[in-house]
Design an enzyme around this catalytic site. Structure first.
Site, short mmCIF file in Angstrom:
data_model
loop_
_atom_site.label_atom_id
_atom_site.label_comp_id
_atom_site.label_asym_id
_atom_site.label_seq_id
_atom_site.Cartn_x
_atom_site.Cartn_y
_atom_site.Cartn_z
N SER A 259 30.85 12.05 95.92
CA SER A 259 30.27 10.82 96.47
C SER A 259 29.16 11.13 97.47
CB SER A 259 31.35 9.98 97.16
OG SER A 259 32.35 9.59 96.24
N THR B 295 26.32 -3.42 99.42
CA THR B 295 27.51 -4.29 99.45
C THR B 295 27.70 -4.95 100.80
OG1 THR B 295 28.55 -2.80 97.88
CG2 THR B 295 30.01 -4.25 99.11
N TRP C 279 31.58 -1.02 103.40
CA TRP C 279 31.99 0.02 102.45
C TRP C 279 30.85 0.97 102.13
CZ3 TRP C 279 36.88 -0.45 102.76
CH2 TRP C 279 37.50 -1.69 102.73
N THR D 166 29.16 4.45 102.00
CA THR D 166 29.42 5.89 102.03
C THR D 166 28.36 6.59 102.88
OG1 THR D 166 30.37 5.73 99.83
CG2 THR D 166 29.70 7.94 100.56
N ALA E 10 23.45 6.60 89.89
CA ALA E 10 24.70 7.11 90.47
C ALA E 10 25.86 6.97 89.49
CB ALA E 10 25.00 6.38 91.77
N LEU F 206 54.47 17.13 87.44
CA LEU F 206 54.85 17.91 88.63
C LEU F 206 56.04 17.32 89.39
CD1 LEU F 206 51.96 19.11 88.05
CD2 LEU F 206 51.98 19.71 90.47
N GLU G 113 30.29 1.28 92.36
CA GLU G 113 29.26 1.41 91.31
C GLU G 113 29.59 0.51 90.12
OE1 GLU G 113 26.68 3.20 91.91
OE2 GLU G 113 27.37 4.51 93.53
C1 LIG Z 1 35.14 4.20 99.05
C2 LIG Z 1 34.04 3.24 98.73
C3 LIG Z 1 32.71 3.61 98.92
C4 LIG Z 1 31.68 2.71 98.66
N1 LIG Z 1 30.37 3.07 98.90
C5 LIG Z 1 29.39 2.13 98.80
C6 LIG Z 1 28.04 2.44 99.18
O1 LIG Z 1 27.74 3.59 99.56
N2 LIG Z 1 27.12 1.46 99.15
C7 LIG Z 1 27.41 0.19 98.74
O2 LIG Z 1 26.51 -0.65 98.75
N3 LIG Z 1 28.66 -0.14 98.35
C8 LIG Z 1 29.66 0.79 98.38
N4 LIG Z 1 30.95 0.48 98.01
C9 LIG Z 1 31.25 -0.90 97.64
C10 LIG Z 1 31.53 -1.11 96.16
O3 LIG Z 1 30.37 -0.99 95.42
C11 LIG Z 1 32.21 -2.48 96.01
O4 LIG Z 1 33.52 -2.34 96.54
C12 LIG Z 1 32.26 -2.95 94.56
O5 LIG Z 1 30.99 -3.37 94.14
C13 LIG Z 1 33.25 -4.10 94.36
O6 LIG Z 1 33.03 -5.09 95.29
P1 LIG Z 1 34.26 -5.70 96.12
O7 LIG Z 1 35.04 -4.59 96.69
O8 LIG Z 1 33.71 -6.72 97.03
O9 LIG Z 1 35.17 -6.39 95.02
P2 LIG Z 1 34.97 -7.85 94.42
O10 LIG Z 1 33.56 -8.02 93.96
O11 LIG Z 1 35.53 -8.85 95.38
O12 LIG Z 1 35.92 -7.77 93.14
C14 LIG Z 1 37.33 -8.00 93.23
C15 LIG Z 1 37.85 -8.08 91.80
O13 LIG Z 1 37.22 -9.16 91.12
C16 LIG Z 1 36.69 -8.70 89.87
N5 LIG Z 1 35.52 -9.50 89.52
C17 LIG Z 1 34.32 -9.51 90.14
N6 LIG Z 1 33.47 -10.36 89.50
C18 LIG Z 1 34.19 -10.86 88.47
C19 LIG Z 1 33.87 -11.80 87.42
N7 LIG Z 1 32.64 -12.34 87.31
N8 LIG Z 1 34.82 -12.10 86.53
C20 LIG Z 1 36.06 -11.54 86.61
N9 LIG Z 1 36.42 -10.64 87.56
C21 LIG Z 1 35.48 -10.33 88.47
C22 LIG Z 1 36.36 -7.25 90.13
O14 LIG Z 1 36.24 -6.53 88.93
C23 LIG Z 1 37.55 -6.81 90.97
O15 LIG Z 1 38.63 -6.52 90.13
C24 LIG Z 1 31.99 1.40 98.19
C25 LIG Z 1 33.33 1.05 97.94
C26 LIG Z 1 34.35 1.96 98.19
C27 LIG Z 1 35.76 1.56 97.93
#
Ligand SMILES: Cc1cc2nc3c(=O)[nH]c(=O)nc-3n(C[C@H](O)[C@H](O)[C@H](O)COP(=O)(O)OP(=O)(O)OC[C@H]3O[C@@H](n4cnc5c(N)ncnc54)[C@H](O)[C@@H]3O)c2cc1C
Length: 392
Positions: A99, A140, A170, A172, A250, A346, A371
């Site tokens: 990452s 995000t 969120w 990185t 990415a 394991l 992503e």
């Molecule tokens: C460890 C980590 C590092 C990260 N690093 C970065 C970074 O460097 N830069 C950055 O910008 N972001 C980063 N992210 C953010 C990441 O890209 C987002 O978490 C991701 O895009 C999902 O968004 P959310 O968590 O808000 O989930 P949500 O968008 O709230 O989604 C929740 C659920 O709803 C589902 N869903 C969403 N839309 C729909 C739809 N239209 N129909 C049906 N289901 C749907 C999703 O699939 C998921 O299951 C990181 C996240 C993590 C966990």
């Protein structure tokens, strides 16, 4: 029956024959780095939830993997396939390490390389390639993950300057970054900005209590009246296609990377099953174990063939974003299934940090989500098949 000499899971598929000599040499160098520098430390980093990010960045820069597939400005200019294979080896170490490299090279550096001004490229890319400057990528927000178009962070123009306000979530590398590529709404739609993290009004508190990607820095970015010169905007990116072009880069690395975590799990489980005696014979000698190993090997090998195919397409300039979705969806989904199944082999030992299984499985929860979540990639593929968008 004559005894059979055991072979590794990927050796069965002879995928080596699909990789040219130069790409193999790069891959092997990264593998050695991971064995020597990462594997001895990773369990402690994971347990403590901290990594020596600045030192690691310098070492990764010296290794030549930061922005390695970009041309010029101190970048190595390797093939896309070599970049993918490097991601695979890095993620065999830990998804957090991959990452760090993905965000630096494919998100922050690519954004500047593809969309930046000549001045921005000269100022940042050589230092980022060397690991002397760490970048992060702020797209995000807490309420806008899968739907970044709704972002609330705003940049307003003010007497020739830009003033940014908002919060990203969120992110990185955020707390260790020297620069942040931040995406914000403007009167001209979504634009990208290069924000030196020492600009007044910028802060990046680290997010703690994570159960996944513990050997990676994840942060909030707070922009409180951050004033930037007109030259801070990325001139080549207008609209959501700017950040999406970076995400596509990415995601491509993840297609390969996830297989590294899966390979590490499978190799660990095979070795363990051969050593572990249960009911007076090795666990590996039971059909129940071999069925698991065979099925996992199939998925790992198929994933590798898919990744190499996508790598060839990318090297030929023919890779489409939907095809990257095919690879990311399949390979991460299968990698997490492999990590969990290997953990069962394991038994109790599989839940500790003595072995990499649970660490990889937990990491892959994040990889499944960032992503583009699996569901988002399913809808990208569904849209391509039907011509109908299911996003709203
Ligand atoms: C460890 C980590 C590092 C990260 N690093 C970065 C970074 O460097 N830069 C950055 O910008 N972001 C980063 N992210 C953010 C990441 O890209 C987002 O978490 C991701 O895009 C999902 O968004 P959310 O968590 O808000 O989930 P949500 O968008 O709230 O989604 C929740 C659920 O709803 C589902 N869903 C969403 N839309 C729909 C739809 N239209 N129909 C049906 N289901 C749907 C999703 O699939 C998921 O299951 C990181 C996240 C993590 C966990």
């Amino acid at each position: 029956m004559a005894p059979v000499t055991p072979r590794g899971p990927l050796a069965l598929f002879q995928t080596e024959s699909l990789i040219d000599e130069e790409d193999r040499a790069i891959r092997d160098t990264v593998r050695r780095f991971v064995e020597d520098k990462i594997r001895p430390e990773i369990a402690d980093w994971y347990e403590s939830g901290s990594i020596p990010a600045s030192e690691l960045a310098l070492e990764l820069g010296a290794l030549g993997v930061l922005g390695m597939h970009l041309e010029g400005y101190g970048c190595a200019g390797t093939s896309a396939t070599a970049y993918g294979l490097a991601c695979l080896e890095l993620e065999a170490g830990d998804s957090g390490l991959r990452s760090l490299v993905s965000v630096q090279g494919s998100l922050a550096m690519f954004a500047i390389w593809q969309h930046g001004s000549e001045e921005q490229k000269q100022e940042w890319l050589p230092r980022m390639a060397a690991g002397e400057a760490i970048g992060c990528f702020g797209l995000t927000e807490a309420d806008f993950g899968s739907n970044p178009a709704g972002m609330r962070t705003r940049a307003r123009s003010d007497g020739g300057d830009w003033v940014l306000n908002g919060t990203k979530m969120w992110i990185t590398n955020g707390s260790v970054a020297d620069l942040a590529v931040v995406w914000a709404q403007t009167d001209q739609g979504i634009r990208g900005f290069v924000v030196p993290t020492n600009t007044p009004g910028f802060s990046a508190p680290e997010i703690k209590k994570k159960m996944s990607l513990r050997a990676s820095v994840t942060s909030e970015l707070v922009l409180d009246n951050v004033r930037l010169p007109a030259s801070a905007v990325l001139p080549g990116a207008a609209g959501l296609s700017g950040p999406l072009s970076c995400l596509n880069e990415a995601r491509y690395g993840i297609v390969f990377g996830a297989l590294g975590a899966a390979r590490d799990c499978l190799e660990t489980a095979i070795a363990y099953a051969q050593e572990r005696e249960i009911f007076d014979k090795p666990l590996a000698a039971y059909q129940a174990t071999q069925l698991k190993l065979a099925d996992m090997t199939l998925e790992l090998g198929k994933g590798m063939l898919l990744a190499l195919h996508l790598g060839r397409l990318k090297d030929a300039g023919q890779l489409e974003p939907t095809q990257v979705s095919l690879g990311k969806l399949n390979n991460v989904r299968e990698a997490i299934a492999i990590a969990r199944e290997c953990r069962t082999i394991l038994g109790a030992a599989g839940i500790t940090l003595e072995y990499p299984l649970m660490r990889h499985a937990n990491n892959l929860e994040s990889v499944l989500t960032y992503e583009g979540t699996s569901e988002v990639h399913q809808m990208v593929i569904g849209q391509s098949l039907t011509g109908l968008s299911a996003f709203r």
